[in-house]
Design a protein around this motif. Structure first.
Motif, mmCIF file in Angstrom:
data_model
loop_
_atom_site.group_PDB
_atom_site.id
_atom_site.type_symbol
_atom_site.label_atom_id
_atom_site.label_comp_id
_atom_site.label_asym_id
_atom_site.label_seq_id
_atom_site.Cartn_x
_atom_site.Cartn_y
_atom_site.Cartn_z
ATOM 1 N N PHE A 45 13.728 -7.096 5.638
ATOM 2 C CA PHE A 45 13.171 -5.840 5.162
ATOM 3 C C PHE A 45 12.106 -6.137 4.113
ATOM 4 N N ALA A 46 11.020 -5.420 4.145
ATOM 5 C CA ALA A 46 10.022 -5.544 3.094
ATOM 6 C C ALA A 46 9.216 -4.263 3.017
ATOM 7 N N GLU A 47 8.916 -3.850 1.794
ATOM 8 C CA GLU A 47 8.077 -2.676 1.580
ATOM 9 C C GLU A 47 7.494 -2.743 0.183
ATOM 10 N N GLY A 48 6.382 -2.054 -0.045
ATOM 11 C CA GLY A 48 5.796 -1.996 -1.369
ATOM 12 C C GLY A 48 6.710 -1.275 -2.335
ATOM 13 N N ASP A 49 6.709 -1.704 -3.604
ATOM 14 C CA ASP A 49 7.543 -1.082 -4.626
ATOM 15 C C ASP A 49 6.801 0.115 -5.211
ATOM 16 N N LYS A 50 7.091 1.304 -4.673
ATOM 17 C CA LYS A 50 6.344 2.495 -5.086
ATOM 18 C C LYS A 50 6.660 2.904 -6.520
ATOM 19 N N ASP A 51 7.853 2.498 -7.019
ATOM 20 C CA ASP A 51 8.211 2.864 -8.392
ATOM 21 C C ASP A 51 7.469 2.009 -9.410
ATOM 22 N N ALA A 52 7.114 0.767 -9.005
ATOM 23 C CA ALA A 52 6.462 -0.135 -9.940
ATOM 24 C C ALA A 52 4.952 0.083 -9.995
ATOM 25 N N ASP A 53 4.346 0.337 -8.870
ATOM 26 C CA ASP A 53 2.890 0.433 -8.826
ATOM 27 C C ASP A 53 2.476 1.342 -7.672
ATOM 28 N N PRO A 54 1.965 2.517 -7.969
ATOM 29 C CA PRO A 54 1.543 3.433 -6.891
ATOM 30 C C PRO A 54 0.519 2.822 -5.952
ATOM 31 N N GLN A 55 -0.213 1.808 -6.420
ATOM 32 C CA GLN A 55 -1.197 1.164 -5.566
ATOM 33 C C GLN A 55 -0.542 0.385 -4.423
ATOM 34 N N ASN A 56 0.769 0.131 -4.546
ATOM 35 C CA ASN A 56 1.471 -0.606 -3.497
ATOM 36 C C ASN A 56 1.861 0.281 -2.325
ATOM 37 N N LEU A 57 1.620 1.566 -2.438
ATOM 38 C CA LEU A 57 1.987 2.459 -1.346
ATOM 39 C C LEU A 57 1.222 2.097 -0.074
ATOM 40 N N VAL A 58 1.950 2.070 1.010
ATOM 41 C CA VAL A 58 1.353 1.779 2.307
ATOM 42 C C VAL A 58 1.613 2.964 3.222
ATOM 43 N N ARG A 59 0.561 3.443 3.872
ATOM 44 C CA ARG A 59 0.702 4.546 4.816
ATOM 45 C C ARG A 59 0.411 4.023 6.213
ATOM 46 N N LEU A 60 1.311 4.310 7.127
ATOM 47 C CA LEU A 60 1.272 3.704 8.444
ATOM 48 C C LEU A 60 -0.055 3.922 9.148
ATOM 49 N N ARG A 61 -0.634 5.109 9.054
ATOM 50 C CA ARG A 61 -1.863 5.386 9.785
ATOM 51 C C ARG A 61 -3.020 4.505 9.320
ATOM 52 N N GLU A 62 -2.885 3.893 8.133
ATOM 53 C CA GLU A 62 -3.948 3.046 7.605
ATOM 54 C C GLU A 62 -3.735 1.569 7.907
ATOM 55 N N VAL A 63 -2.570 1.224 8.468
ATOM 56 C CA VAL A 63 -2.220 -0.181 8.665
ATOM 57 C C VAL A 63 -2.963 -0.764 9.866
ATOM 58 N N ARG A 64 -3.580 -1.904 9.647
ATOM 59 C CA ARG A 64 -4.259 -2.620 10.719
ATOM 60 C C ARG A 64 -3.685 -4.029 10.895
ATOM 61 N N THR A 65 -3.294 -4.666 9.799
ATOM 62 C CA THR A 65 -2.690 -5.997 9.881
ATOM 63 C C THR A 65 -1.481 -6.062 8.954
ATOM 64 N N VAL A 66 -0.457 -6.783 9.398
ATOM 65 C CA VAL A 66 0.751 -7.002 8.605
ATOM 66 C C VAL A 66 1.126 -8.472 8.706
#
Length: 267
Positions: free
Chosen positions: A106-127
């Protein structure tokens, strides 16, 4: 929807990556607590499943990679990198036992630590997910369409939890936790430490217009009632939120989603 990917286990890191072959189409699971899209692949090192799970509030995406695992594979947090669109959004990965002896990362951006880490699926091109055990380098296409399907699924999920469509339509901003997670290792139940009980608790909170938690329900439990109960009790007693706002700027009640990891040192 197409996807090109490369996956190699750590033991094969020196070999040239072999692109996985999709062994089935994308499937969207509309369960009672989550909406997730997954697709199975056949790889040189065995079967793999890639999953994407946007949060019901749209605040980030959880990425899941499931592979076969040895019976004695160690679990828990491990150093690693989650890189989305060329930007690192997480520096650790949680390895957990799945069904049929599978291992799930499991891995995801820490939204509580830094709002800039938010990832939105429609914007994802590479992982890219990189750890000592697992390296997955993925190029995604069609994420806007997939994000739309999952957004519709999550809208229905919210309705099933009592957050009516009309309330969703008038929502302008979701509740935001004030400060850091109000749970520390000092809160670890003594019996759970003694028994070596660890786990992930995913919760669904009802946050009132005053920012206080009025209800806590489990989206998925740890497998240990003492950890599940402690999580909800502590969040209800301590957590404070900036309340949701409607389109007129007025505070309103709305759900919030919080995950708590309980991990006994050494596990």
């Amino acid at each position: 929807m197409g996807m090109a990917a490369a996956l190699v286990m750590a033991s094969q890191a020196a070999a040239a990556p072999v692109p996985p072959t999709p062994s089935g189409p994308w499937q969207v699971e509309f369960a009672d607590q989550r909406c997730v899209a997954s697709r199975p692949y056949t790889t040189a090192s065995g079967p793999m499943v890639l999953g994407v799970e946007p949060s019901p509030d749209g605040e980030g995406v959880r990425f899941l990679v499931r592979v076969e695992a040895a019976a004695k594979e160690s679990l828990g947090f491990a150093p690693g990198k989650l890189v989305v669109n060329g930007r690192q959004v997480a520096d650790r990965v949680l390895f957990w036992r799945g069904g049929n002896n599978g291992l799930i990362a499991f891995a995801e951006g820490d939204k509580d630590a830094d709002p800039q880490n938010l990832v939105r699926l429609r914007e994802v091109r590479t992982v890219a997910l990189q750890t000592k055990r697992l390296s997955a380098d993925l190029a995604l296409t069609g994420t806007e369409k997939l994000a739309g399907v999952l957004a519709t699924c999550n809208r229905g999920l919210l309705e099933s939890w009592g957050f009516a469509a009309a309330e969703q339509d008038r929502l302008a901003s979701w509740p935001k936790m004030e400060g850091r997670l109000p749970i520390t290792f000092n809160d670890y139940p003594a019996s759970a430490i003694k028994n070596g009980e660890s786990g992930e608790v995913r919760t669904r909170l009802t946050v009132g217009a005053d920012g206080r938690v009025t209800q806590c329900a489990l989206r998925s439990g740890s497998g240990f009632a003492v950890l599940d109960n402690a999580t909800c009790a502590l969040l209800q007693r301590r957590a404070r939120f900036t309340p949701a706002r409607d389109k007129e700027g007025k505070p309103m009640a709305a759900p919030a989603f919080q995950t708590v990891i309980w991990m006994v040192p050494g596990n």
